[in-house]
Design a protein around this motif. Structure first.
Motif, PDB file in Angstrom:
ATOM      1  N   LEU A  37       0.828  -1.204   0.000  1.00  0.00           N
ATOM      2  CA  LEU A  37       0.000   0.000   0.000  1.00  0.00           C
ATOM      3  C   LEU A  37       0.863   1.256   0.000  1.00  0.00           C
ATOM      4  N   LEU A  38       1.914   1.263   0.786  1.00  0.00           N
ATOM      5  CA  LEU A  38       2.839   2.394   0.821  1.00  0.00           C
ATOM      6  C   LEU A  38       3.505   2.588  -0.535  1.00  0.00           C
ATOM      7  N   SER A  39       3.849   1.500  -1.198  1.00  0.00           N
ATOM      8  CA  SER A  39       4.470   1.562  -2.514  1.00  0.00           C
ATOM      9  C   SER A  39       3.527   2.169  -3.544  1.00  0.00           C
ATOM     10  N   VAL A  40       2.253   1.742  -3.530  1.00  0.00           N
ATOM     11  CA  VAL A  40       1.258   2.312  -4.441  1.00  0.00           C
ATOM     12  C   VAL A  40       1.093   3.801  -4.163  1.00  0.00           C
ATOM     13  N   ALA A  41       1.011   4.174  -2.892  1.00  0.00           N
ATOM     14  CA  ALA A  41       0.852   5.586  -2.526  1.00  0.00           C
ATOM     15  C   ALA A  41       2.021   6.415  -3.048  1.00  0.00           C
ATOM     16  N   GLU A  42       3.220   5.902  -2.915  1.00  0.00           N
ATOM     17  CA  GLU A  42       4.408   6.621  -3.383  1.00  0.00           C
ATOM     18  C   GLU A  42       4.398   6.774  -4.894  1.00  0.00           C
ATOM     19  N   GLU A  44       1.773   6.765  -6.910  1.00  0.00           N
ATOM     20  CA  GLU A  44       0.702   7.684  -7.296  1.00  0.00           C
ATOM     21  C   GLU A  44       1.054   9.128  -6.940  1.00  0.00           C
ATOM     22  N   LYS A  45       1.703   9.322  -5.815  1.00  0.00           N
ATOM     23  CA  LYS A  45       2.131  10.673  -5.413  1.00  0.00           C
ATOM     24  C   LYS A  45       3.093  11.246  -6.449  1.00  0.00           C
ATOM     25  N   ALA A  46       3.977  10.410  -6.978  1.00  0.00           N
ATOM     26  CA  ALA A  46       4.928  10.853  -8.000  1.00  0.00           C
ATOM     27  C   ALA A  46       4.214  11.298  -9.276  1.00  0.00           C
ATOM     28  N   LYS A  47       3.011  10.799  -9.512  1.00  0.00           N
ATOM     29  CA  LYS A  47       2.217  11.182 -10.684  1.00  0.00           C
ATOM     30  C   LYS A  47       1.308  12.374 -10.390  1.00  0.00           C
ATOM     31  N   GLY A  48       1.361  12.885  -9.160  1.00  0.00           N
ATOM     32  CA  GLY A  48       0.498  13.996  -8.779  1.00  0.00           C
ATOM     33  C   GLY A  48      -0.863  13.556  -8.275  1.00  0.00           C
ATOM     34  N   ASN A  49      -1.022  12.272  -7.996  1.00  0.00           N
ATOM     35  CA  ASN A  49      -2.291  11.727  -7.508  1.00  0.00           C
ATOM     36  C   ASN A  49      -2.213  11.472  -6.011  1.00  0.00           C
ATOM     37  N   SER A  50      -3.337  11.133  -5.415  1.00  0.00           N
ATOM     38  CA  SER A  50      -3.369  10.733  -4.013  1.00  0.00           C
ATOM     39  C   SER A  50      -4.343   9.580  -3.850  1.00  0.00           C
ATOM     40  N   LEU A  51      -4.238   8.876  -2.735  1.00  0.00           N
ATOM     41  CA  LEU A  51      -5.147   7.771  -2.456  1.00  0.00           C
ATOM     42  C   LEU A  51      -6.403   8.319  -1.806  1.00  0.00           C
TER      43      LEU A  51
END
Length: 72
Positions: A37-42, A44-51
């Motif tokens: 989950l932390l990996s997905v969050a990271e 997505e954050k790099a793409k300008g997205n958030s969970l």
């Protein structure tokens, strides 16, 4: 597979034990899922997205955003 030793507070250790018990998994598996989950969050954050946290209406199956995960 590599091995890692982690020092956890009593509160986090107790919560990890509780989650693992409720899910019927080992604490190690719970930690692997937390990392995923932390990996997905990271990523997505790099793409300008958030969970986000969503709720599905059981009748219409429409999704309603009810929150956003921040600080990860």
């Amino acid at each position: 597979m590599s091995r890692l030793t982690v020092d956890l507070s009593k509160e986090i250790s107790d919560r990890l034990t509780e989650i693992a018990r409720k899910e019927g998994i080992t604490k190690a598996e719970a930690m692997r899922r937390a990392f995923a989950l932390l990996s997905v969050a990271e990523q997505e954050k790099a793409k300008g997205n958030s969970l986000g946290i969503v709720r599905e209406d059981p009748q219409s199956h429409q999704l309603q955003a009810i929150g956003r995960v921040v600080g990860i």
